[in-house]
Design a protein around this motif. Sequence first.
Motif, mmCIF file in Angstrom:
data_model
loop_
_atom_site.group_PDB
_atom_site.id
_atom_site.type_symbol
_atom_site.label_atom_id
_atom_site.label_comp_id
_atom_site.label_asym_id
_atom_site.label_seq_id
_atom_site.Cartn_x
_atom_site.Cartn_y
_atom_site.Cartn_z
ATOM 1 N N ALA B 211 0.834 -1.199 0.000
ATOM 2 C CA ALA B 211 0.000 0.000 0.000
ATOM 3 C C ALA B 211 0.870 1.250 0.000
ATOM 4 N N MET B 212 1.923 1.257 0.813
ATOM 5 C CA MET B 212 2.748 2.456 0.931
ATOM 6 C C MET B 212 3.588 2.688 -0.323
ATOM 7 N N THR B 213 3.988 1.621 -0.990
ATOM 8 C CA THR B 213 4.762 1.774 -2.222
ATOM 9 C C THR B 213 3.891 2.292 -3.355
ATOM 10 N N MET B 214 2.713 1.727 -3.475
ATOM 11 C CA MET B 214 1.933 1.982 -4.684
ATOM 12 C C MET B 214 0.973 3.156 -4.581
ATOM 13 N N ALA B 215 0.401 3.369 -3.408
ATOM 14 C CA ALA B 215 -0.719 4.308 -3.322
ATOM 15 C C ALA B 215 -0.254 5.695 -2.929
ATOM 16 N N SER B 216 -0.988 6.712 -3.430
ATOM 17 C CA SER B 216 -0.683 8.067 -2.969
ATOM 18 C C SER B 216 -1.449 8.368 -1.680
ATOM 19 N N ARG B 217 -2.599 7.728 -1.503
ATOM 20 C CA ARG B 217 -3.295 7.840 -0.218
ATOM 21 C C ARG B 217 -3.771 6.464 0.212
ATOM 22 N N ILE B 218 -3.873 6.311 1.533
ATOM 23 C CA ILE B 218 -4.230 5.008 2.089
ATOM 24 C C ILE B 218 -5.369 5.209 3.078
ATOM 25 N N ALA B 219 -6.321 4.292 3.066
ATOM 26 C CA ALA B 219 -7.341 4.283 4.128
ATOM 27 C C ALA B 219 -7.134 3.026 4.945
ATOM 28 N N ILE B 220 -7.014 3.207 6.272
ATOM 29 C CA ILE B 220 -6.880 2.054 7.147
ATOM 30 C C ILE B 220 -8.283 1.635 7.571
ATOM 31 N N MET B 221 -8.631 0.372 7.340
ATOM 32 C CA MET B 221 -9.970 -0.100 7.715
ATOM 33 C C MET B 221 -9.892 -1.126 8.819
ATOM 34 N N SER B 222 -10.849 -1.032 9.733
ATOM 35 C CA SER B 222 -10.966 -2.038 10.775
ATOM 36 C C SER B 222 -12.434 -2.176 11.145
ATOM 37 N N GLU B 223 -12.908 -3.391 11.201
ATOM 38 C CA GLU B 223 -14.292 -3.699 11.561
ATOM 39 C C GLU B 223 -15.288 -2.851 10.778
ATOM 40 N N GLY B 224 -15.020 -2.706 9.489
ATOM 41 C CA GLY B 224 -15.965 -2.024 8.617
ATOM 42 C C GLY B 224 -15.896 -0.515 8.658
ATOM 43 N N LYS B 225 -15.035 0.033 9.494
ATOM 44 C CA LYS B 225 -14.939 1.492 9.584
ATOM 45 C C LYS B 225 -13.589 1.971 9.054
ATOM 46 N N MET B 227 -10.472 3.994 9.774
ATOM 47 C CA MET B 227 -9.808 4.490 10.965
ATOM 48 C C MET B 227 -9.049 5.782 10.661
ATOM 49 N N GLN B 228 -8.348 5.807 9.538
ATOM 50 C CA GLN B 228 -7.593 6.991 9.154
ATOM 51 C C GLN B 228 -7.380 6.979 7.650
ATOM 52 N N VAL B 229 -7.426 8.175 7.066
ATOM 53 C CA VAL B 229 -7.160 8.297 5.633
ATOM 54 C C VAL B 229 -6.053 9.317 5.454
ATOM 55 N N GLY B 230 -5.034 8.987 4.706
ATOM 56 C CA GLY B 230 -3.958 9.949 4.501
ATOM 57 C C GLY B 230 -2.854 9.366 3.649
ATOM 58 N N GLY B 231 -1.861 10.206 3.365
ATOM 59 C CA GLY B 231 -0.704 9.741 2.611
ATOM 60 C C GLY B 231 0.120 8.791 3.456
ATOM 61 N N PRO B 232 1.001 8.018 2.816
ATOM 62 C CA PRO B 232 1.802 7.039 3.553
ATOM 63 C C PRO B 232 2.588 7.676 4.713
ATOM 64 N N ARG B 233 3.205 8.843 4.474
ATOM 65 C CA ARG B 233 3.999 9.483 5.522
ATOM 66 C C ARG B 233 3.108 9.940 6.677
ATOM 67 N N GLU B 234 1.962 10.499 6.301
ATOM 68 C CA GLU B 234 1.039 11.023 7.305
ATOM 69 C C GLU B 234 0.577 9.929 8.266
ATOM 70 N N ILE B 235 0.161 8.792 7.688
ATOM 71 C CA ILE B 235 -0.367 7.764 8.585
ATOM 72 C C ILE B 235 0.739 7.085 9.381
ATOM 73 N N TYR B 236 1.952 7.099 8.852
ATOM 74 C CA TYR B 236 3.035 6.466 9.599
ATOM 75 C C TYR B 236 3.517 7.385 10.718
ATOM 76 N N GLU B 237 3.681 8.661 10.385
ATOM 77 C CA GLU B 237 4.268 9.561 11.374
ATOM 78 C C GLU B 237 3.241 10.207 12.282
ATOM 79 N N TYR B 238 2.040 10.391 11.787
ATOM 80 C CA TYR B 238 1.008 11.023 12.606
ATOM 81 C C TYR B 238 -0.233 10.147 12.695
ATOM 82 N N PRO B 239 -0.103 8.968 13.281
ATOM 83 C CA PRO B 239 -1.297 8.135 13.421
ATOM 84 C C PRO B 239 -2.293 8.858 14.334
ATOM 85 N N ASN B 240 -3.582 8.664 14.079
ATOM 86 C CA ASN B 240 -4.574 9.363 14.892
ATOM 87 C C ASN B 240 -5.179 8.478 15.966
#
Lengths: 295, 375
Positions: B211-225, B227-240
Amino acid sequence: MNKMPLSNRLFMVMGYFFLYVPIASLVIFSFNESRLVTVWGGFSFKWYGEMFRNDDLLHAAGLSFKIAFLSATLAVVLGTLAGFVLARFGRFKGQSLFAGLTSAPMVMPEVIVGLSMLLLFVSLQSGLGCSSDEPLGLLSRMGCWAFGERGMITIWIGHTTLCMAYVAVLVQSRLKELDRSLEDAAMDLGCHPFKVFFIITIPVIAPALVSGWLLSFTLSLDDYVLTAFLSGPGSTTMPQWIFSSVRIGPTPEVNALATVVIVVVTLFVVVSNRLMLSAQAKRDKAMQAAFSGKS
Amino acid sequence: MAVTPSSADAGESKKNYLEIKGVTKKFGDFYAVDDVDLVIPKNEIFALLGSSGSGKSTLLRMLAGMEKPTEGRIILEGQDITDLQPYVRPVNMMFQSYALFPHMTVEQNIAFGLKQDKLPRDEIADRVGKMLDLVQMKKYARRKPHQLSGGQQQRVALARSLAKRPKLLLLDEPLGALDKKLRVQTQFELVNVIETVGVTCIMVTHDQEEAMTMASRIAIMSEGKLMQVGGPREIYEYPNCRFTAEFIGSTNIFEGRLAVDEPDHIVIESQDLGRGIYVDHGITGPKGMNVWYSVRPEDVTLCRDKPDSQHNWVEGKVHDIAYLGSHSVYHIKLASGRVVMANVPTSHWGEAKPATWGDDIVAKWGNNAGAVLTS
């Protein structure tokens, strides 16, 4: 082979003996000159000639092959539909009942299936009024044409009921192991589901359909019990002819017929096996070429 | 692909190319996808990342039309496609198993979708030729799928799903069936092809590296929701949230209470560490609230001497070492029993003897090394 203990070898020989000696003796005695089946009177093709001059026998064999062909074909069509519904429609109301009813003819004693079908056809005949003198409506006339007297059509229906159960099981298990995304992909690429069935599903499960057809053909060809209930005057099948002639006293003619059937079946199995093996070899070779020639 | 936006504000429709509005999918009482909102701009490569059962595949199947949402709308380029049958949607999918038709050649597979559209014969031949060139499979045009290697099959599947020039390309675990080494190489190839064609693409994967190699943005999903949407750097460095922090990469998470709350810094008192965590920025939240602090193993450094500062360090014993070549992962066991992970570059120790099992050691991190999580 050499390491096999003597006792094991003995059992093996005995097993093959019991299986094949009767068949071998049948084949040998089909070349018997004598009219007596059990007394060897010299080598001859006489009974083969007799066989091909016996109109009753040829008629019975022809009818058997015709019925086997028709039953196998109809069984493949109906069995495929039933198998497809069972494998692809998910849970629906009455699914287990449908599944049970589909495979029931396989496990139900044939005598009972035959008897119940006989009763059905008899009551159909009287219900439609086939034997009455009054003029009949169009539907009744069509019904009487088909069921008015027991014969090829009733035997065909009976055999199809039995055979389609086998086809349904074959098709269902083949479809269950088939990657469902093939059908999804075809639909995704703009193919209507109805068309998907014919241009994707059917070609992919074709081998199962072929083996279903062959199985049905042989089942129908040598069926005696169902046929006994469903046949009428003038519709004697090959197994029926053999039974009745053996009851009078076995003749070398029956042996000759049996030998012809054995030869035909053996040839058929050997040829289809060869074809399958060579197709597999070709496939393996192509696969090897693909992997070695990888860029 | 020529797209003529019907509305005057072309820029706006480019930004809201695909809108997923409150989409929910229930199977019985189970929410497979729970009220998902997403907006995807044109030509983006977007990844849905989650473990199995997170609902990412169900969401993808709803985009393809193979599942009907229980609630919500899906709007593609201004057109509501929620109720469109899969065979009329301008959306194509590449399946995880590739789903190549075994009784057709490579060429026929690629031509399949075009034939369904009843295109003229020479246009089909022309487009199939271009697709074969694009994925470099011209040599194999007349092969059957079973005569191809896994990587080749993947390229045919990609060509087939691109042949119809879909408005939206869906990739279901695009590289899941390939072995590790081939996967890394194929990732870049795949992105190149998608960018050459210029198609908007949504992929589903459980592999965060992919996901981090190929995508410009990533959505993390868990239990149908989501969790966070953002660029690879954003979700790695600033998890919410803790889920994202733990799902992406590995991390140390310390639970604590907000003890000092100033505009320019905060201090978190943590029972686990027996010492405060100093963070050089403020957060919004009442004093005394429960917070979590996530610090990545690569931001933790090891040394033998205790620092002067009273925050952001712990002492413990080396419990485990995994040597990975360029760096080693150290597991430091604290007196409280907590384990802290630290990535130590092999060059870190210099001339000195590297710390080994059982050594007393200090682990420390900077004031802006980690992220404060409130959920």
